[in-house]
Design a protein around this motif. Sequence first.
Motif, short mmCIF file in Angstrom:
data_model
loop_
_atom_site.label_atom_id
_atom_site.label_comp_id
_atom_site.label_asym_id
_atom_site.label_seq_id
_atom_site.Cartn_x
_atom_site.Cartn_y
_atom_site.Cartn_z
N VAL A 64 34.84 42.55 32.97
CA VAL A 64 33.69 43.12 32.28
C VAL A 64 33.18 44.35 33.02
N ALA A 65 33.15 44.27 34.34
CA ALA A 65 32.70 45.42 35.14
C ALA A 65 33.60 46.63 34.89
N VAL A 70 30.94 49.67 35.49
CA VAL A 70 29.81 49.46 36.41
C VAL A 70 30.34 48.71 37.63
N PRO A 71 29.65 48.84 38.76
CA PRO A 71 30.07 48.10 39.96
C PRO A 71 30.02 46.59 39.71
N VAL A 72 31.04 45.87 40.14
CA VAL A 72 31.08 44.43 39.91
C VAL A 72 29.91 43.73 40.58
#
Length: 286
Positions: A64-65, A70-72
């Motif tokens: 998903v990240a 986006v950063p995990v």
Amino acid sequence: ICLFLICGLVRYMECGPPRVNDKLMRFFDHCEKFLTEVERNATALYHVEAFKTGPEMQNILKKVAATLQVPVNDLNADLIQVAFFTCSFDLAIKGVKSPWCDVFDIDDAKVLEYLNDLKQYWKRGYGYTINSRSSCTLFQDIFQHLDKAVEQKQRSQPVSSPVILQFGHAETLLPLLSLMGYFKDKEPLTAYNYKEQMHRKFRSGHIVPYASNLIFVLYHCENAKTPKEQFRVQMLLNEKVLPLAYSQETVSFYEDLKNHYKDILQSCQTSEECELAKANSTSDEL
């Protein structure tokens, strides 16, 4: 969630005003042992929290990240669940495919389904004995109504309450079904056996979906050869016949059904079941 008792053929009946009985339908809110050892116990849902940080959920976080760029570290299991629920609720209620659905695939959905099943299993199902035993009063109340209908028919009297409707939530129905022995797997659901539980019986989304209901139907057979054969019971879950947990038959003689659940009907007292154990004792994990 609806719980129906249907006795005989209903032609016409007048219904009085609804009565609120939270002690009956929200028994878990009035069971001190459940509240202390499960509801308010920070460790009771250990397997839920452990699964959130396990490899299956971590793989979803990374996917998903990457999709959202986006950063995990900005994501966690709870945020992933919010996104998944947004997708599933819009689809189920509105028939609309949310953009959040594009973030997940089938394998992700299976993992997130298991996460929710873990919570229901340990909080409402077989995880702790008190989850189901706290519903004894409701179970006994059902059979009291059935007993009354049987007695009235035996006396050639009209059944005073041919239909009884009781309304609650999934939190009402799951413990009751567990008390009756339904959807019990050979091994408990844990944070560490996801793959082994791929074909599990305990799937809360199937057991208690939207508008789920449990129906007890009492039949009076006038041409029965013996008194025992006069009364039979059939159960339906979500309008589908529910085979008996102990025999897989679709219909039971009422007397046989009562005999099978004799311990619950005669020995399960909510006041005793919900009484807190003495200090230094621990919750009874199955």
